[in-house]
Design an enzyme around this catalytic site. Structure first.
Site, short mmCIF file in Angstrom:
data_model
loop_
_atom_site.label_atom_id
_atom_site.label_comp_id
_atom_site.label_asym_id
_atom_site.label_seq_id
_atom_site.Cartn_x
_atom_site.Cartn_y
_atom_site.Cartn_z
CB SER A 76 -0.92 0.00 1.23
OG SER A 76 -0.15 -0.08 2.42
CG HIS A 98 -3.10 -0.63 -2.60
ND1 HIS A 98 -3.29 0.69 -2.30
CD2 HIS A 98 -3.35 -1.32 -1.46
CE1 HIS A 98 -3.65 0.80 -1.03
NE2 HIS A 98 -3.69 -0.41 -0.50
CD GLU A 125 -3.70 3.53 -4.90
OE1 GLU A 125 -3.48 4.73 -5.08
OE2 GLU A 125 -3.24 2.91 -3.93
CG ASN A 136 -2.46 3.92 2.19
OD1 ASN A 136 -3.44 4.08 2.91
ND2 ASN A 136 -2.08 2.72 1.79
#
Length: 297
Positions: A118, A139, A151, A189
């Site tokens: 991540s 991700h 992702e 993130n």
């Protein structure tokens, strides 16, 4: 592409295995721990039962999904026939680098190597292999069977062909693949973790209590759960690890983790997984009871 190996039977790994198996891929779930594999398979079965009860899948689909998954404690045997490997181990750079070194040795030459990291650089991970053009980030979001986003992160050397293949594969799983560039934290993130960290700072400085902070974000910003509850759900150790990657990567103090978060992780208060974080989960996995240390905050 029919044979998929997932490395790691934890929350993300068993969710990824579930999604591939439900879409008729043959999946090998690999973990060094037999106990983790048993728990992972129990979680998949429980989630499938929940889907059957909600009539989102049939009992036959549930049974075939479980039949599509086998387990293995040997990485070498688990990847022997893999067309794609998705690594979903702990968010630890050195561990991931070692796994990818081993994957490069033991996987067939055609195997695509993906990581569910991540926050960690795909380019860095790819650099320890002899196939950097075939290394890519996938991700997935938690909970994997429900969340639509994946992702897709291409490293410096990831080929166009591999990127297109993984984008198409993610869409075939019923997900919405979104390509982003390889910078610390990617998009999800890089935006989410500073928000969570700021919520912890807000608590740390006594601006408001746990429930009050979460209520403002849920009702004022239409978030499905507040940032402190979300941090507990993700795992405070995971949040700290990602913030450290961001801070190390950008050298910008805005990514420095709050001292309260650091101390909670040191004390083993990691959220749902440990039974206590900002909320107390000893009686329920729902965020209904504020942790005793924040009762008067």
């Amino acid at each position: 592409m029919k044979n998929v190996t997932v490395i790691g039977a934890g929350t993300m790994g068993n969710g990824i295995a579930h999604v591939f198996a439900q879409n008729n891929f043959r999946v090998v779930l690999v973990d060094v721990s037999e106990q983790a594999l048993k728990k992972g398979m129990e979680t998949i079965a429980m989630n499938l039962d929940r889907m059957v009860k909600k009539e989102s899948i049939s009992a036959e689909q549930s049974a075939s999904t479980l039949q599509n998954i086998s387990t293995q404690t040997s990485l070498q045997e688990g990847v022997a026939k893999a067309d794609l490997v998705v690594e979903a181990a702990t968010e630890n750079l050195q561990l991931k680098l070692q796994i990818f070194k081993d994957l490069d040795v033991h996987c067939p030459s055609h195997t695509i190597l993906a990581t569910n990291t991540s926050s960690i650089s795909i380019t860095h991970i790819a650099s320890v292999t002899k196939r950097p053009d075939m290394v890519i980030g996938m991700h997935f979001m938690n909970p994997v069977p429900i969340m639509k986003l994946v992702e897709i992160i291409r490293g410096y050397s990831t080929s166009d062909q591999i990127t297109e293949q993984i984008m198409a594969l993610s869409a075939a799983l019923g997900k919405t693949p979104t390509e982003v560039n390889d910078y610390p934290g990617f998009v999800a993130n890089r935006i989410l973790m500073p928000m969570i960290n700021e919520a912890i700072e807000t608590l740390y400085h006594g601006v408001a209590g746990v429930i009050e902070i979460d209520t403002v974000m849920k009702l004022g910003m239409a978030h499905p759960m507040g940032p402190l509850q979300l941090a507990d759900f993700i795992g405070l150790d995971v949040c700290l690890s990602i913030l450290n990657v961001l801070y190390d990567g950008f050298k910008n103090p805005k990514y420095a983790p709050c001292p309260l978060l650091v101390n909670m992780v040191r004390a083993g208060k990691l959220g749902i997984k440990s039974g206590e974080g900002f909320y107390d989960y000893s009686g329920s996995r729902k965020a209904e009871k504020v942790s005793l240390q924040f009762k008067n905050a």
